[in-house]
Design a protein around this motif. Structure first.
Motif, PDB file in Angstrom:
ATOM      1  N   UNK A 136       1.016  -1.069  -0.054  1.00 48.04           N
ATOM      2  CA  UNK A 136       0.241  -0.083   0.271  1.00 48.04           C
ATOM      3  C   UNK A 136       0.990   1.171   0.070  1.00 48.04           C
ATOM      4  N   UNK A 137       0.201   2.488  -0.679  1.00 46.31           N
ATOM      5  CA  UNK A 137       0.884   3.381  -0.799  1.00 46.31           C
ATOM      6  C   UNK A 137      -0.129   4.698  -0.249  1.00 46.31           C
ATOM      7  N   UNK A 138       0.792   5.649   0.320  1.00 41.66           N
ATOM      8  CA  UNK A 138      -0.462   6.983   0.158  1.00 41.66           C
ATOM      9  C   UNK A 138      -0.004   7.744  -1.273  1.00 41.66           C
ATOM     10  N   UNK A 139      -1.279   8.378  -1.796  1.00 41.31           N
ATOM     11  CA  UNK A 139      -1.429   8.689  -3.183  1.00 41.31           C
ATOM     12  C   UNK A 139      -2.068  10.449  -2.950  1.00 41.31           C
ATOM     13  N   UNK A 140      -1.610  11.016  -3.984  1.00 32.30           N
ATOM     14  CA  UNK A 140      -1.946  12.083  -4.618  1.00 32.30           C
ATOM     15  C   UNK A 140      -2.635  12.404  -6.063  1.00 32.30           C
ATOM     16  N   UNK A 141      -3.363  12.733  -6.090  1.00 29.71           N
ATOM     17  CA  UNK A 141      -3.805  12.325  -7.753  1.00 29.71           C
ATOM     18  C   UNK A 141      -3.624  13.812  -8.169  1.00 29.71           C
ATOM     19  N   UNK A 142      -3.799  14.276  -9.463  1.00 27.75           N
ATOM     20  CA  UNK A 142      -3.135  15.365  -9.838  1.00 27.75           C
ATOM     21  C   UNK A 142      -4.481  16.463 -10.114  1.00 27.75           C
ATOM     22  N   UNK A 143      -5.190  17.251 -10.084  1.00 26.05           N
ATOM     23  CA  UNK A 143      -6.156  17.971  -9.230  1.00 26.05           C
ATOM     24  C   UNK A 143      -6.203  18.192 -10.661  1.00 26.05           C
ATOM     25  N   UNK A 144      -5.244  19.252 -11.312  1.00 29.36           N
ATOM     26  CA  UNK A 144      -5.671  19.918 -12.873  1.00 29.36           C
ATOM     27  C   UNK A 144      -6.790  19.263 -13.844  1.00 29.36           C
ATOM     28  N   UNK A 145      -6.065  17.885 -13.676  1.00 30.84           N
ATOM     29  CA  UNK A 145      -6.374  16.870 -14.163  1.00 30.84           C
ATOM     30  C   UNK A 145      -7.761  15.832 -14.096  1.00 30.84           C
ATOM     31  N   UNK A 146      -7.314  15.454 -12.988  1.00 30.34           N
ATOM     32  CA  UNK A 146      -8.623  14.115 -12.526  1.00 30.34           C
ATOM     33  C   UNK A 146      -9.296  15.902 -12.107  1.00 30.34           C
ATOM     34  N   UNK A 147     -10.448  15.679 -12.428  1.00 28.77           N
ATOM     35  CA  UNK A 147     -11.150  16.184 -11.681  1.00 28.77           C
ATOM     36  C   UNK A 147     -12.988  15.837 -12.250  1.00 28.77           C
ATOM     37  N   UNK A 148     -14.020  16.505 -11.405  1.00 26.89           N
ATOM     38  CA  UNK A 148     -15.014  15.099 -11.917  1.00 26.89           C
ATOM     39  C   UNK A 148     -15.408  16.360 -13.521  1.00 26.89           C
ATOM     40  N   UNK A 149     -15.642  15.902 -14.527  1.00 27.50           N
ATOM     41  CA  UNK A 149     -16.498  16.070 -15.419  1.00 27.50           C
ATOM     42  C   UNK A 149     -14.920  16.514 -17.095  1.00 27.50           C
ATOM     43  N   UNK A 150     -13.619  16.120 -16.171  1.00 28.54           N
ATOM     44  CA  UNK A 150     -12.738  16.488 -16.799  1.00 28.54           C
ATOM     45  C   UNK A 150     -12.681  15.457 -18.055  1.00 28.54           C
ATOM     46  N   UNK A 151     -11.870  16.001 -19.172  1.00 23.65           N
ATOM     47  CA  UNK A 151     -11.908  14.884 -19.988  1.00 23.65           C
ATOM     48  C   UNK A 151     -10.668  14.379 -20.408  1.00 23.65           C
ATOM     49  N   UNK A 177      -7.362  11.793 -22.134  1.00 22.01           N
ATOM     50  CA  UNK A 177      -7.253  11.429 -23.337  1.00 22.01           C
ATOM     51  C   UNK A 177      -6.324   9.831 -23.616  1.00 22.01           C
ATOM     52  N   UNK A 178      -5.994  10.078 -22.404  1.00 22.56           N
ATOM     53  CA  UNK A 178      -4.634   9.003 -22.040  1.00 22.56           C
ATOM     54  C   UNK A 178      -3.205   9.303 -22.117  1.00 22.56           C
ATOM     55  N   UNK A 179      -2.393   8.596 -21.190  1.00 22.36           N
ATOM     56  CA  UNK A 179      -1.026   8.792 -21.578  1.00 22.36           C
ATOM     57  C   UNK A 179      -0.737  10.112 -20.103  1.00 22.36           C
ATOM     58  N   UNK A 180      -1.456  10.479 -19.637  1.00 21.15           N
ATOM     59  CA  UNK A 180      -1.643  11.896 -18.406  1.00 21.15           C
ATOM     60  C   UNK A 180      -0.760  11.065 -17.190  1.00 21.15           C
ATOM     61  N   UNK A 181       0.070  11.886 -16.250  1.00 17.89           N
ATOM     62  CA  UNK A 181       0.703  11.259 -15.454  1.00 17.89           C
ATOM     63  C   UNK A 181      -0.277  11.794 -14.220  1.00 17.89           C
ATOM     64  N   UNK A 182      -0.976  10.696 -13.593  1.00 21.48           N
ATOM     65  CA  UNK A 182      -2.385  11.504 -12.834  1.00 21.48           C
ATOM     66  C   UNK A 182      -1.448  10.944 -11.615  1.00 21.48           C
ATOM     67  N   UNK A 183      -0.686  10.116 -10.753  1.00 20.68           N
ATOM     68  CA  UNK A 183      -0.835   9.265  -9.954  1.00 20.68           C
ATOM     69  C   UNK A 183       0.246   9.689  -9.631  1.00 20.68           C
ATOM     70  N   UNK A 184       0.593  10.104  -7.849  1.00 16.88           N
ATOM     71  CA  UNK A 184       1.167  10.297  -7.103  1.00 16.88           C
ATOM     72  C   UNK A 184       1.993  10.056  -5.917  1.00 16.88           C
ATOM     73  N   UNK A 185       2.748   8.899  -5.331  1.00 21.13           N
ATOM     74  CA  UNK A 185       3.049   8.292  -4.280  1.00 21.13           C
ATOM     75  C   UNK A 185       3.561   9.225  -3.282  1.00 21.13           C
ATOM     76  N   UNK A 186       2.949   9.330  -2.272  1.00 24.83           N
ATOM     77  CA  UNK A 186       3.728   9.646  -1.333  1.00 24.83           C
ATOM     78  C   UNK A 186       4.704   8.749  -0.335  1.00 24.83           C
ATOM     79  N   UNK A 187       5.774   9.596  -0.115  1.00 27.88           N
ATOM     80  CA  UNK A 187       6.894   9.488   1.017  1.00 27.88           C
ATOM     81  C   UNK A 187       6.097   8.809   2.117  1.00 27.88           C
ATOM     82  N   UNK A 188       7.186   8.163   3.359  1.00 34.59           N
ATOM     83  CA  UNK A 188       6.375   7.833   4.708  1.00 34.59           C
ATOM     84  C   UNK A 188       5.901   9.110   5.542  1.00 34.59           C
ATOM     85  N   UNK A 189       7.160  10.324   4.929  1.00 34.16           N
ATOM     86  CA  UNK A 189       6.964  11.452   5.915  1.00 34.16           C
ATOM     87  C   UNK A 189       7.109  13.010   4.901  1.00 34.16           C
ATOM     88  N   UNK A 190       6.086  13.685   4.664  1.00 34.02           N
ATOM     89  CA  UNK A 190       7.113  14.824   4.797  1.00 34.02           C
ATOM     90  C   UNK A 190       8.019  15.662   5.443  1.00 34.02           C
TER      91      UNK A 190
END
Length: 359
Positions: free
Chosen positions: A188-203, A205-218
Motif C-alpha cells: 500500500x501507499x499514500x497517493x495524491x491525484x493530480x487535481x488539475x487533471x483528475x477532476x469530475x467532468x474533466x476529459x 485522452x490517455x497518457x496523463x501522469x495523474x498518480x503521485x505516491x507520497x513518501x512515508x513522511x513529509x
C-alpha cells in the motif's frame, strides 16, 4: 672679538646648559630603574568589583523559528483511460491498497495495482508477459485467483478476471483494458491525484501522469539567514510544535542554499525515526505547513551558575573565580549561554567578584 660678539653663547651659559642635560638624563635613568624594579600592579586587587553568589540554576539557549513541513509526491502511474472523469474516489494523502478504485472514467472504475510495468495493452487469454504476472498477482491478492503466477493468461486467469469485473460492476468479458488498471511500484501507499487533471467532468485522452505516491513522511525544513545557520550545526536539536499541538523532535541534517540565496536547513528524526512518528497524516498534503519551533542552540544544563563576567583566565588558560576575600579558585566551565555559565569547583553560596564596568 668677544664670544658674544661672534654670535656664540658665553662660557657660563654653556656650562649651565650641560648641567641641566646631565640632571635630566640622571632623572630619566632613575625613573627607568625605579619602574623596572617595582612589582606590577595587582589588577584583580585594584579593579572595582561587585559580589554575586554562586547558586543552583540552569543554563541554555534557543531561538524561535518556523519549520516548514511539506510532502514531496513523486510520479507513480499514468492514466490510459479515455473519456470523461465521472467520479474521484480518493483524497490527497489517502493510503490505498491493491484493487482500490482511484476514479472512474465513463463510469468504469480505474483501479490501482502493484507492478513495475505500466499498463500498455489489453490483456486477454493466451497473453504472456510480465504484465500478465502482475495481473495474476493482483487477482491472487484479491482472493480471486489460486493458480500459478506464471505470466501466462490461461483459462483460470480468465475466470478470475470475469469474477473481478462482476465485482466492479463492469461488462464481464474477461478482457482487462489498459485503462482499467494503473500499476505503481509499491502498495500500500499514500497517493495524491493530480487535481488539475483528475477532476469530475474533466476529459481524458490517455497518457496523463495523474498518480503521485507520497513518501512515508513529509520533508521538514527551516529557512534561515546566514547568521542563524551559524548557530545550527549538524546535530542541533529542534523542538517542533505539531499540527495537533504536540511536540515533535528533529535534528539538523543538512544545509543548502536555495535559488533565492536563503539557507535551507533539512531536519531528520533521531536515529532514522520519523519526525512526525505515527501522526504524519495530520500534515496537509496539498500545501506547506508552518510549524512554530524552538531551535536549541545550547542544550540546557543544570548546576551551579555564575555570570560569565565573573570568570577570569590565568596564563595557562585555567578558568578561575575570585571570592570576596580575594582568593582565586580554579573552576571547570561546563557550559555557557546568554551571559551565564555552569561551573564546577566552588561551593554553593560562595560569593565571587564581578568587575564593575565604568559607564
Amino acid at each position: 672679538m668677544s664670544d658674544t660678539a661672534a654670535g656664540r653663547s658665553p662660557r657660563w651659559a654653556r656650562w649651565v646648559t650641560g648641567l641641566l642635560i646631565a640632571v635630566v638624563a640622571g632623572a630619566g635613568v632613575g625613573w627607568a630603574a625605579t619602574t623596572a624594579l617595582t612589582p606590577p600592579r595587582d589588577v584583580v586587587a585594584t579593579t572595582a568589583f561587585t559580589l554575586v553568589k554562586v547558586v543552583p540554576g540552569e543554563v541554555g539557549s534557543s531561538i524561535n523559528l518556523n519549520t516548514v513541513a511539506q510532502w514531496t509526491p513523486v510520479p507513480a502511474g499514468s492514466n490510459q483511460a479515455a473519456g470523461t472523469v465521472t467520479s474521484v474516489n480518493v483524497t490527497a494523502g489517502q493510503s490505498v491498497a491493491v484493487g482500490a478504485t482511484l476514479y472512474t472514467v465513463n463510469l468504469r472504475p480505474v483501479v490501482i495495482a502493484q507492478g513495475e510495468v505500466p499498463a500498455f495493452r489489453a490483456l486477454v487469454q493466451d497473453a504472456v508477459g510480465a504484465d500478465v504476472t502482475q495481473l495474476q498477482q493482483t487477482l491472487t491478492d484479491l482472493g480471486l485467483y489460486t493458480g500459478s503466477v506464471d505470466g501466462k493468461f490461461g483459462a483460470r486467469t480468465t475466470t478470475a478476471v470475469k469474477a473481478w469485473q462482476k465485482a466492479l460492476g463492469v461488462p464481464v468479458d474477461g478482457v482487462v483494458q489498459p485503462g482499467d488498471v494503473i500499476f505503481v511500484p509499491t502498495l500500500p501507499t499514500q497517493v495524491a491525484l493530480d487535481t488539475e487533471i483528475i477532476t469530475r467532468g474533466a476529459l481524458l485522452t490517455g497518457g496523463e501522469n495523474v498518480v503521485r505516491a507520497l513518501p512515508t513522511a513529509p520533508v521538514f525544513t527551516v529557512p534561515v539567514s546566514e547568521s542563524q545557520a551559524a548557530l545550527m550545526p549538524t546535530g542541533t536539536r529542534v523542538e517542533i510544535t505539531s499540527i495537533d499541538g504536540g511536540l515533535w523532535e528533529g535534528f539538523v541534517a543538512d544545509q543548502v542554499v536555495d535559488e533565492t540565496g536563503m539557507i535551507v536547513i533539512t531536519l531528520a528524526g533521531k536515529d532514522g525515526a520519523l519526525i512526525c512518528a505515527d501522526a504524519c497524516a495530520s500534515v496537509p498534503v496539498t500545501e506547506q505547513s508552518l510549524l512554530s519551533s524552538r531551535i536549541v542552540t545550547v542544550e540546557s544544563i543544570s548546576g551551579l551558575i555564575v555570570p560569565s563576567a565573573a570568570l577570569l583566565s590565568t596564563a595557562d588558560g585555567t578558568a578561575t573565580v575570585v571570592d570576596n576575600t580575594g582568593t582565586s579558585h580554579p573552576v571547570t566551565v561546563v557550559t555557557s549561554a546568554r551571559g551565564m555559565s555552569v561551573i564546577d569547583g566552588v561551593a554553593d553560596g560562595t560569593s565571587v567578584r564581578i568587575p564593575v564596568t565604568a559607564d
